[in-house]
Scaffold this motif. Structure first.
Motif, PDB file in Angstrom:
ATOM      1  N   PRO A   1      -2.261  12.477   8.983  1.00 43.59           N
ATOM      2  CA  PRO A   1      -2.803  13.722   9.567  1.00 43.59           C
ATOM      3  C   PRO A   1      -4.146  14.154   8.996  1.00 43.59           C
ATOM      4  CG  PRO A   1      -0.442  13.923   9.298  1.00 43.59           C
ATOM      5  CD  PRO A   1      -0.830  12.616   8.670  1.00 43.59           C
ATOM      6  N   PRO A   2      -4.331  14.249   7.676  1.00 44.85           N
ATOM      7  CA  PRO A   2      -5.669  14.637   7.194  1.00 44.85           C
ATOM      8  C   PRO A   2      -6.743  13.603   7.510  1.00 44.85           C
ATOM      9  CG  PRO A   2      -4.262  14.002   5.352  1.00 44.85           C
ATOM     10  CD  PRO A   2      -3.387  14.100   6.545  1.00 44.85           C
ATOM     11  N   LEU A   3      -6.352  12.327   7.605  1.00 44.66           N
ATOM     12  CA  LEU A   3      -7.330  11.286   7.916  1.00 44.66           C
ATOM     13  C   LEU A   3      -7.838  11.415   9.344  1.00 44.66           C
ATOM     14  CD1 LEU A   3      -5.770   8.139   6.218  1.00 44.66           C
ATOM     15  CD2 LEU A   3      -7.729   9.466   5.452  1.00 44.66           C
ATOM     16  N   ILE A   4      -6.983  11.865  10.257  1.00 45.45           N
ATOM     17  CA  ILE A   4      -7.406  12.060  11.647  1.00 45.45           C
ATOM     18  C   ILE A   4      -8.508  13.109  11.712  1.00 45.45           C
ATOM     19  CG2 ILE A   4      -6.653  12.833  13.918  1.00 45.45           C
ATOM     20  CD1 ILE A   4      -3.911  11.665  13.292  1.00 45.45           C
ATOM     21  N   VAL A   5      -8.342  14.169  10.931  1.00 41.47           N
ATOM     22  CA  VAL A   5      -9.354  15.227  10.904  1.00 41.47           C
ATOM     23  C   VAL A   5     -10.666  14.698  10.340  1.00 41.47           C
ATOM     24  CG1 VAL A   5      -9.910  17.510  10.002  1.00 41.47           C
ATOM     25  CG2 VAL A   5      -7.562  16.973  10.668  1.00 41.47           C
ATOM     26  N   VAL A   6     -10.588  13.973   9.216  1.00 39.96           N
ATOM     27  CA  VAL A   6     -11.794  13.408   8.607  1.00 39.96           C
ATOM     28  C   VAL A   6     -12.471  12.431   9.566  1.00 39.96           C
ATOM     29  CG1 VAL A   6     -12.683  12.052   6.663  1.00 39.96           C
ATOM     30  CG2 VAL A   6     -10.880  13.730   6.288  1.00 39.96           C
ATOM     31  N   ALA A   7     -11.674  11.670  10.317  1.00 44.82           N
ATOM     32  CA  ALA A   7     -12.236  10.672  11.230  1.00 44.82           C
ATOM     33  C   ALA A   7     -13.086  11.331  12.317  1.00 44.82           C
ATOM     34  CB  ALA A   7     -11.110   9.853  11.866  1.00 44.82           C
ATOM     35  N   THR A   8     -12.635  12.447  12.873  1.00 42.44           N
ATOM     36  CA  THR A   8     -13.423  13.118  13.916  1.00 42.44           C
ATOM     37  C   THR A   8     -14.754  13.610  13.365  1.00 42.44           C
ATOM     38  OG1 THR A   8     -12.278  15.217  13.455  1.00 42.44           O
ATOM     39  CG2 THR A   8     -11.365  13.824  15.177  1.00 42.44           C
ATOM     40  N   VAL A   9     -14.725  14.140  12.148  1.00 41.44           N
ATOM     41  CA  VAL A   9     -15.965  14.621  11.533  1.00 41.44           C
ATOM     42  C   VAL A   9     -16.909  13.460  11.241  1.00 41.44           C
ATOM     43  CG1 VAL A   9     -16.941  15.818   9.537  1.00 41.44           C
ATOM     44  CG2 VAL A   9     -14.812  16.642  10.558  1.00 41.44           C
ATOM     45  N   GLN A  10     -16.372  12.351  10.736  1.00 42.20           N
ATOM     46  CA  GLN A  10     -17.212  11.229  10.350  1.00 42.20           C
ATOM     47  C   GLN A  10     -17.770  10.482  11.561  1.00 42.20           C
ATOM     48  OE1 GLN A  10     -18.354  10.661   7.297  1.00 42.20           O
ATOM     49  NE2 GLN A  10     -17.268  12.561   6.834  1.00 42.20           N
ATOM     50  N   VAL A  11     -17.075  10.487  12.681  1.00 42.14           N
ATOM     51  CA  VAL A  11     -17.636   9.891  13.896  1.00 42.14           C
ATOM     52  C   VAL A  11     -18.880  10.666  14.326  1.00 42.14           C
ATOM     53  CG1 VAL A  11     -17.251   9.546  16.369  1.00 42.14           C
ATOM     54  CG2 VAL A  11     -15.520   8.815  14.735  1.00 42.14           C
ATOM     55  N   ALA A  12     -18.783  11.996  14.322  1.00 45.19           N
ATOM     56  CA  ALA A  12     -19.946  12.820  14.646  1.00 45.19           C
ATOM     57  C   ALA A  12     -21.065  12.600  13.635  1.00 45.19           C
ATOM     58  CB  ALA A  12     -19.548  14.300  14.688  1.00 45.19           C
ATOM     59  N   SER A  13     -20.697  12.482  12.358  1.00 42.17           N
ATOM     60  CA  SER A  13     -21.695  12.236  11.323  1.00 42.17           C
ATOM     61  C   SER A  13     -22.359  10.880  11.500  1.00 42.17           C
ATOM     62  CB  SER A  13     -21.032  12.320   9.940  1.00 42.17           C
ATOM     63  OG  SER A  13     -21.963  12.043   8.912  1.00 42.17           O
ATOM     64  N   ALA A  14     -21.588   9.857  11.890  1.00 44.78           N
ATOM     65  CA  ALA A  14     -22.156   8.526  12.104  1.00 44.78           C
ATOM     66  C   ALA A  14     -23.155   8.534  13.262  1.00 44.78           C
ATOM     67  CB  ALA A  14     -21.039   7.518  12.374  1.00 44.78           C
ATOM     68  N   ILE A  15     -22.836   9.263  14.323  1.00 41.70           N
ATOM     69  CA  ILE A  15     -23.766   9.374  15.453  1.00 41.70           C
ATOM     70  C   ILE A  15     -25.075  10.025  15.011  1.00 41.70           C
ATOM     71  CG2 ILE A  15     -24.134  10.492  17.683  1.00 41.70           C
ATOM     72  CD1 ILE A  15     -21.149  10.125  18.229  1.00 41.70           C
TER      73      ILE A  15
END
Length: 308
Positions: A224-238
């Protein structure tokens, strides 16, 4: 006469029904935010127009045979020599800006999702290994992670690009190196809490292989916490990919990228050709904000303090 047992039969819970119920609850809680639903609709629309760019775009902006130098610097709404309206104008080589943004969004999403998925995989392996074995292994791995977290991600990405060179695969690998530490730290923190629980101790006492304990028993409870981090990091990668391309060390102008479009238009920012950098910047901003809004709502839904 034999006695008739009145004990009710034991009800065995169906795991599939439990997952369906949790998914239903998640969707119900997520839909409580109209802003998050609107952001999700925007993301779906951007995905549709970006990955369907050959269908929705008036032209292929990176096919030199389709470009006409006479159409250079056409203002938004002008008709080109091809007979169609350039809604967002054209750039210095006659490239349709709307088509270029669609193709650039496709590259940005591809790089962001690929880098996010690979960084998640590497971070999970590092974080789980450190939490499960502890001791010197955890100390060494987490010190490396802490060292990376103390440095700006853009600086790490620039260093990796200077080593690997330019290109889509090189940018993805650079972003993985710059971002995996966020997943590793989050995984390690959540896994250390779960490691001391009875079900993990029971699994460790059995002859199960280590990888099965890690990925079958421990990993599902730290996701669950990794899913949240993943959404933020995808935006950060873009955003990082656009920054690298804007600085001239990412994708070249001949490759579809929002960052390269913004960089190309920046040269004309003080002239009246505002559309060359403004519109790609707006597209990038909408994509990043929409992903962050969805990620914020996911964080709220998965927060144990707000759970059912």
């Amino acid at each position: 006469m034999a006695e008739i047992s009145t004990t009710p039969p034991v009800q065995v819970e169906n795991p599939l029904e439990g997952r369906v119920e949790r998914l239903r609850n998640f969707c119900s809680d997520f839909s409580q935010s109209k802003v998050a639903l609107a952001a999700l609709a925007v993301i779906i629309a951007l995905f549709a127009v970006s990955f369907g760019a050959p269908i929705f775009s008036p032209q292929d902006p990176y096919d030199l045979a389709m470009l006409d130098w006479m159409d250079a610097f056409l203002e938004p709404g002008s008709e080109g020599s091809g007979g169609y309206i350039h809604i967002l104008g054209t750039d210095n080589v006659g490239r349709d800006m709307l088509s270029a943004i669609f193709y650039g969004l496709r590259t940005s999403f591809m790089i962001g999702l690929s880098a996010g998925a690979l960084a998640l995989l590497v971070g999970i392996c590092v974080g789980l290994t450190a939490a499960y074995f502890g001791g010197k292994i955890e100390a060494v791995l987490m010190r490396v992670v802490d060292l990376q977290l103390s440095m700006p991600a853009i600086l790490l990405a620039l260093v990796m690009i200077s080593i690997l060179g330019q290109g889509i695969m090189q940018i993805i690998m650079a972003l993985v190196v710059a971002q995996y530490a966020y997943f590793a730290r989050t995984t390690n923190g959540a896994a250390k809490v779960e490691r001391s629980k009875d079900y993990i101790e029971a699994a460790r006492s059995t002859p199960l292989p280590t990888h099965r304990v890690l990925f079958r028993h421990l990993l599902p409870n730290v996701m669950p916490p990794l899913i949240v981090v993943a959404t933020v990091q995808v935006a950060s990668a873009i955003a990082l990919e656009a920054t690298l391309s804007f600085l001239g060390v990412g994708l070249p102008l001949t490759e579809p990228s929002l960052g390269s479009l913004i960089s190309n238009g920046f040269k004309y920012i003080h002239s009246d050709r505002y559309w060359l950098s403004i519109y790609p910047g707006i597209g990038l901003m909408i994509a990043v904000i929409a992903i962050n809004l969805v990620g914020d709502q996911v964080r709220k839904v998965l927060d144990p303090r707000n759970s059912r």
